[in-house]
Design a protein around this motif. Structure first.
Motif, PDB file in Angstrom:
ATOM      1  N   ALA A 179       0.857  -1.188   0.000  1.00 41.60           N
ATOM      2  CA  ALA A 179       0.000   0.000   0.000  1.00 41.60           C
ATOM      3  C   ALA A 179       0.893   1.238   0.000  1.00 41.60           C
ATOM      4  N   TYR A 180       0.431   2.288  -0.672  1.00 44.15           N
ATOM      5  CA  TYR A 180       1.278   3.486  -0.741  1.00 44.15           C
ATOM      6  C   TYR A 180       0.448   4.753  -0.856  1.00 44.15           C
ATOM      7  N   ASP A 181       1.039   5.854  -0.413  1.00 48.58           N
ATOM      8  CA  ASP A 181       0.604   7.211  -0.746  1.00 48.58           C
ATOM      9  C   ASP A 181       1.881   7.961  -1.115  1.00 48.58           C
ATOM     10  N   THR A 182       2.456   8.743  -0.199  1.00 47.02           N
ATOM     11  CA  THR A 182       3.795   9.294  -0.462  1.00 47.02           C
ATOM     12  C   THR A 182       4.863   8.392   0.136  1.00 47.02           C
ATOM     13  N   GLN A 183       4.430   7.390   0.903  1.00 49.69           N
ATOM     14  CA  GLN A 183       5.314   6.361   1.430  1.00 49.69           C
ATOM     15  C   GLN A 183       4.695   5.002   1.126  1.00 49.69           C
ATOM     16  N   ALA A 184       5.525   3.985   1.111  1.00 48.04           N
ATOM     17  CA  ALA A 184       5.044   2.640   0.801  1.00 48.04           C
ATOM     18  C   ALA A 184       5.150   1.754   2.029  1.00 48.04           C
ATOM     19  N   LEU A 185       4.203   0.832   2.143  1.00 47.69           N
ATOM     20  CA  LEU A 185       4.155  -0.082   3.282  1.00 47.69           C
ATOM     21  C   LEU A 185       3.942  -1.494   2.755  1.00 47.69           C
TER      22      LEU A 185
END
Length: 476
Positions: free
Chosen positions: A352-358
């Motif tokens: 999952a991501y926005d400005t960071q990825a997990l």
């Protein structure tokens, strides 16, 4: 509304006009109540006269009375609400005009309860009543409750019923085009009701929390606010999320099981058990042993069906944009990834991501725990997600990468180039613009055109499309 002198029978044309007038009264009253909360005395009294004249309860005109309460008091009406709004195509000019007036009264009830203006402050009971009334509208359209709102249950018949009624003549609505437009509107109304509700206070009260029905709009609010909840409120929120996840998972698991499976592997001998016996082939192959005198068939050899399927270990990498515009997709794809992770010889990874990825892969088997670890909102930078995904592609030919996003990216050029490189490596790359139950969503036109030129067009629409694509690849 029209009285008739004793012994006088109206002509067919006059009766038809009277019935049409009664229908018009009901629909004009509906429009008046939808656009103005103040009652129009003349329309209200006329509507009441029509309803009483056709033998229906006056509660149909009361917007405060739920459809559930009407059906509980008058159970004979329940079957009439089912499929109420599915077009009926008459094969001739003759119609039951009394039935049309009756139908207009029931339609008015459902539409008024669902689309009337919401109060400024919404309680848990009011939300539950609206959700129930919206469920009756969805049933009237041939869908399961919650289905049009991107919700929980499938199995609706609208997709099949719509086209059958769509070509039946001028003026007949085409449900196949109408339903995708209604779904987002219902979802928006529900979201507005949820936003007006003091959700934290409701969750802190077990009695009020028990009145809530989990829906996509409610789950979105819970996921956004989960870090601000504690104690009883957090426990109730988790219970609602788990209930919603379980209900959606049940629907998606059924769709996965019904999708295409791998080709038969004829190199594996069939198991010689009774359930695999090919009786037709056995009879056909032994017909030469038929004895006319004894009227008996002697069987020299039994034939069995092949049941083993070709399966190759496959790696499925799901990358999901968790920004605010993709909440529905995040929920659906998290659940979908967990279902595919349960299939034999399928190695599933979830990012999952926005400005960071997990990297959520350690929790991929438990969508509930996965969702609790998401952080909805923020911008989008797919390059950080690609940095996590690329090292996972060890055998491109046996890898499928599903990228779910609206593709409104901060670094569009570099991200697309890396996606094209994944495609050229031999991995199957599937860009997905929406993975909602209602099949709605927008996609950045810049990306859409480039994916099309690359030969990997964006997959958008109902989640069943993605289920079919994945099952076809993973079991081919």
């Amino acid at each position: 509304m029209t009285t008739h002198q004793e012994g006088w029978t109206p002509r067919a044309g006059e009766a038809g006009n009277a019935d049409e007038n009664r229908r018009q009264v009901l629909y004009w009253r509906l429009l008046a109540r939808l656009f103005d909360t103040e009652e129009q005395a003349a329309l209200e009294s006329a509507g009441l006269a029509v309803v009483e004249d056709i033998g229906l309860p006056a509660a149909l005109l009361d917007p405060r009375a739920s459809v559930d309460s009407v059906v509980q008091r008058h159970p004979e009406l329940a079957p009439e609400f089912e499929g109420l709004l599915i077009p009926e195509v008459a094969e001739d000019e003759v119609r039951d005009r009394d039935a049309e007036v009756r139908r207009a009264a029931l339609v008015s009830k459902v539409l008024l309860n669902v689309f009337a203006a919401a109060p400024a402050s919404v309680g848990a009971g009011q939300l539950a009543q609206w959700q129930s009334d919206a469920g009756w509208l969805e049933r009237g359209l041939g869908c399961g409750p919650g289905e049009l709102r991107g919700g929980r249950r499938g199995g609706g018949t609208a997709a099949g019923a719509g086209p059958s009624g769509s070509g039946g003549g001028a003026g007949t609505p085409d449900l196949s085009r109408l339903l995708p437009a209604i779904g987002p509107e219902l979802g928006a109304i529900e979201g507005e009701l949820v936003s007006r509700m003091k959700l934290r206070e409701v969750l802190a009260d077990p009695r009020l929390a028990s009145q809530l029905t989990p829906s996509m709009s409610l789950i979105e609010q819970l996921l956004r606010d989960k870090n601000n909840l504690s104690g009883v409120a957090l426990a109730n929120a988790k219970d609602l999320i788990r209930r919603f996840v379980d209900e959606v998972a049940e629907v998606l698991r059924t769709q996965v099981e019904k999708s295409t499976v791998g080709a038969l592997d004829r190199s594996v001998p069939p198991k010689r058990v009774f359930r695999n016996l090919d009786l037709d082939r056995t009879i056909w192959k032994n017909l030469t042993n038929w004895s006319p005198e004894e009227e008996r068939l002697y069987v020299d050899r039994l034939y069995y069906r092949h049941t083993a399927r070709r399966t190759t270990p496959q790696r499925l990498i799901v990358v999901v944009d968790q920004s605010g515009s993709m909440v529905d997709s995040m929920v659906n794809c998290t659940i979908l990834a967990s279902i595919f992770a349960g299939l034999p010889k399928v190695d599933v990874h979830l990012i999952a991501y926005d400005t960071q990825a997990l990297d959520l892969t350690p929790w991929v088997h438990d969508p509930f725990e996965t969702l609790l670890r998401t952080q909805l909102g923020g911008g989008t930078d797919g390059t950080v997600a690609m940095a996590l995904a690329r090292p996972k592609i060890s055998e491109p030919r046996n890898t499928v990468v599903v990228w779910i996003s609206d593709f409104y990216e901060w670094q569009s050029g570099p991200l697309f180039e890396s996606m094209a490189a994944v495609h050229r490596s031999g991995a199957k790359f599937i860009p997905v613009g929406s993975v909602t139950s209602a099949g709605r969503g927008s996609v950045n036109p810049w990306f859409r055109e480039r994916f099309k030129d690359l030969g990997t067009p964006v997959l958008s629409g109902h989640i069943r499309k993605l289920v079919h694509e994945l099952k076809t690849f993973l079991t081919a």
